[in-house]
Write an enzyme that holds these catalytic residues in place. Structure first.
Site, PDB file in Angstrom:
ATOM      1  CB  SER A  34       5.039   2.026  -0.219  1.00  0.00           C
ATOM      2  OG  SER A  34       5.359   1.133   0.806  1.00  0.00           O
ATOM      3  CG  ASP A  46       8.582   5.501   6.432  1.00  0.00           C
ATOM      4  OD1 ASP A  46       8.104   4.473   6.950  1.00  0.00           O
ATOM      5  OD2 ASP A  46       8.582   5.698   5.207  1.00  0.00           O
ATOM      6  CG  HIS A 102       5.303   4.030   4.807  1.00  0.00           C
ATOM      7  ND1 HIS A 102       6.622   3.953   4.387  1.00  0.00           N
ATOM      8  CD2 HIS A 102       4.591   3.240   3.951  1.00  0.00           C
ATOM      9  CE1 HIS A 102       6.695   3.136   3.334  1.00  0.00           C
ATOM     10  NE2 HIS A 102       5.471   2.704   3.047  1.00  0.00           N
TER      11      HIS A 102
END
Length: 208
Positions: A105, A155, A186
């Site tokens: 991320s 996501d 995610h």
């Protein structure tokens, strides 16, 4: 422990042939977050894991953002250069080769920025749920550096078009990009771990 102002963890290699890993956590993580992932992905590798120096509502990050998915690009550039300096210092201090980044991320986004802004810092990268970090990146020369980009089909944070654009951007800069879209959101899945481990083994075999 502080080195160049980054609180971090370092775990030495237990296998001489394994590439060192630079572990870069997501928003709200810290220097301990990805140690387990690093050991699963490449048992035996030296692990260098810094904590992001930007706080967002008390949660560590590697650079500022203006809103979800909207980055403060000036800050991205500055923080990527700082991280590059930290890695150079840590390499000297701990006696390790250029690491492969494993970023999740926000950590994957700073790793992508590092590839584009200071290509010599990393030997390659595993980018987990990454986005394009800079709208107007410099022309980088990645000279066949291996990059694994793992995206989540569902996501809610990273649009499929954005991760595809990142893959294209890195490929155009000369990286050897493998981009896979997983049936995931995610968050990371077991498939991420398996694919990353297989990819690292392949990179190791080619290096040998």
């Amino acid at each position: 422990m502080i080195e160049n102002s980054f609180i971090h963890r370092f775990e030495p290699a237990t296998s001489a042939g394994s590439p060192p890993l630079l572990l870069l956590h997501g928003t709200g993580g810290d220097e301990n977050d990805l140690l387990g992932l690093g050991k699963m992905v490449s048992p035996g590798s030296a692990l260098l894991s810094p904590r992001g120096r930007v706080l967002e509502h008390g949660m560590p990050r590697f650079f500022r953002r203006l809103a979800e998915g909207v980055f403060d690009e000036q800050d991205v550039r500055r923080r990527a250069l700082e991280l590059g300096d930290f890695v150079a210092d840590a390499r000297q201090r701990y006696g390790i080769a250029a690491p492969i980044a494993v970023g999740f991320s926000n950590g994957a986004n700073i790793a992508a920025a590092l590839l584009l802004l200071k290509p010599d810092v990393l030997a390659g990268a595993i980018l987990l749920r990454a986005m394009v970090p800079l709208s107007d990146p410099p022309k980088a020369e990645l000279d066949g550096k291996p990059v694994l980009l793992l995206s989540g089909q569902a996501d809610p944070i990273v649009p499929a078009s954005n991760s595809a654009k990142l893959a294209e951007l890195l490929s155009e800069a000369g990286a050897r990009v493998e981009h896979k879209v997983l049936p995931a959101g995610h968050q990371l899945s077991q498939a991420d771990v398996t694919l990353a481990r297989d990819w690292i083994s392949n990179v190791e075999a080619k290096a040998a």
